[in-house]
Scaffold this motif. Sequence first.
Motif, short mmCIF file in Angstrom:
data_model
loop_
_atom_site.label_atom_id
_atom_site.label_comp_id
_atom_site.label_asym_id
_atom_site.label_seq_id
_atom_site.Cartn_x
_atom_site.Cartn_y
_atom_site.Cartn_z
N GLN A 25 -14.99 4.31 10.48
CA GLN A 25 -13.74 4.19 10.98
C GLN A 25 -13.49 2.27 11.09
O GLN A 25 -12.32 1.87 10.75
CB GLN A 25 -13.79 4.42 12.57
N PRO A 26 -14.35 1.46 11.49
CA PRO A 26 -14.00 0.13 11.40
C PRO A 26 -13.80 -0.50 10.02
O PRO A 26 -12.92 -1.11 9.69
CB PRO A 26 -15.32 -0.76 12.11
N LEU A 27 -14.47 0.27 9.09
CA LEU A 27 -13.96 -0.26 7.65
C LEU A 27 -12.60 0.33 7.23
O LEU A 27 -11.88 -0.37 6.58
CB LEU A 27 -15.12 0.22 6.72
N VAL A 28 -12.35 1.47 7.79
CA VAL A 28 -10.89 2.20 7.44
C VAL A 28 -10.04 1.46 7.98
O VAL A 28 -8.88 0.96 7.37
CB VAL A 28 -11.12 3.65 7.83
N ASP A 29 -10.08 0.78 9.20
CA ASP A 29 -9.13 0.07 9.99
C ASP A 29 -8.85 -1.26 9.29
O ASP A 29 -7.68 -1.67 9.17
CB ASP A 29 -9.43 -0.21 11.26
N ASN A 30 -9.91 -1.86 8.77
CA ASN A 30 -10.00 -3.12 8.15
C ASN A 30 -9.16 -2.91 6.79
O ASN A 30 -8.08 -4.02 6.31
CB ASN A 30 -11.33 -3.67 7.95
N LYS A 63 -7.18 -0.69 5.90
CA LYS A 63 -5.86 0.05 6.22
C LYS A 63 -4.84 -1.23 6.69
O LYS A 63 -3.82 -1.21 6.20
CB LYS A 63 -5.90 0.70 7.52
N ASP A 64 -5.54 -2.01 7.45
CA ASP A 64 -4.41 -3.50 7.78
C ASP A 64 -4.24 -4.21 6.21
O ASP A 64 -3.26 -5.03 6.12
CB ASP A 64 -5.26 -4.41 8.74
N ASN A 65 -5.21 -4.22 5.15
CA ASN A 65 -4.98 -4.85 4.06
C ASN A 65 -3.83 -3.96 3.28
O ASN A 65 -2.89 -4.65 2.83
CB ASN A 65 -6.12 -5.09 3.25
N ILE A 100 -0.07 -5.33 1.75
CA ILE A 100 0.25 -5.20 0.58
C ILE A 100 1.66 -4.53 0.43
O ILE A 100 2.42 -4.91 -0.22
CB ILE A 100 -0.70 -4.34 -0.26
N LEU A 101 1.61 -3.46 1.25
CA LEU A 101 3.20 -2.73 1.26
C LEU A 101 4.41 -3.70 1.56
O LEU A 101 5.26 -3.71 0.90
CB LEU A 101 3.09 -1.61 2.13
N LYS A 102 4.06 -4.40 2.66
CA LYS A 102 4.98 -5.23 2.88
C LYS A 102 5.31 -6.35 2.01
O LYS A 102 6.61 -6.60 1.75
CB LYS A 102 4.70 -6.05 4.57
N ASN A 103 4.20 -6.68 1.20
CA ASN A 103 4.63 -8.02 0.32
C ASN A 103 5.21 -7.21 -0.93
O ASN A 103 5.86 -7.87 -1.54
CB ASN A 103 2.96 -8.43 0.06
N PRO A 162 -1.18 3.52 4.52
CA PRO A 162 -2.19 2.41 4.78
C PRO A 162 -3.68 3.36 5.05
O PRO A 162 -4.82 2.79 4.58
CB PRO A 162 -1.69 1.44 5.81
N GLU A 163 -3.63 4.18 5.88
CA GLU A 163 -4.90 5.01 6.47
C GLU A 163 -5.20 5.76 5.29
O GLU A 163 -6.36 5.44 4.99
CB GLU A 163 -4.73 5.54 7.60
N ARG A 164 -4.42 6.38 4.65
CA ARG A 164 -4.79 7.42 3.48
C ARG A 164 -5.36 6.46 2.31
O ARG A 164 -6.37 7.00 1.95
CB ARG A 164 -3.59 8.28 3.10
N ALA A 165 -4.59 5.22 2.11
CA ALA A 165 -5.13 4.54 1.13
C ALA A 165 -6.70 4.12 1.32
O ALA A 165 -7.38 3.96 0.54
CB ALA A 165 -4.17 3.45 0.70
#
Length: 194
Positions: free
Chosen positions: A11-16, A18-20, A24-27, A41-44
């Motif tokens: 989960q900590p890796l998924v969260d990290n 996910k934030d990235n 990307i989606l915003k950018n 983001p979480e699915r990806a």
Amino acid sequence: MSYKILEEYTQPLVDNIKDNYLSILKNVGEDPKRDGIVKTPERAAKAMQFLTQGYEMDAEQILLGAMFEEDYEDMVLIKDIELYSLCEHHILPFFGKVHVAYIPDGKIVGLSKIPRVVDVFARRLQVQERLTRDILDAINKTLQPKGVAVVIEAQHMCMMMRGVQKQNSATTTSGFRGQFKESETRNEFLKLIS
């Protein structure tokens, strides 16, 4: 009747990750609050963790876990092993088939272990050339057979979707060790996979 697929994630890796992906989606101009995108983001992140799980696997241990003494001296061929990997240059998929053969020298391995070895190295950011060598070297080092052969035939989305955009192109790589360097043995293998 229903079934459940067991997938495990850190989960900590998924969260990290996910934030990235959110960044990307915003950018790229997407609205991360849009209904169809909210969970992307979480699915990806989970998909990326799954697609790169090979970093946590050990091909040698997989092979050693099902290696048996056997007096068999002819070619063992596992062909048309499905391959799915990510190109390390663009993080786009490449996919195809892997053909693996070996000539035992007193030891054989459970047949399902060869496709698992393919997945160990395919589930990493890769180039097809190194993937071919990684599979070949792992089998050669662990089984110490009289010979090993690997051929990969793959299509690369980085060539199909962007860049040169050649949808019908395919790439073939091969590697041979031991008796497969002899033309007669190599030709038998190539005939069997064609």
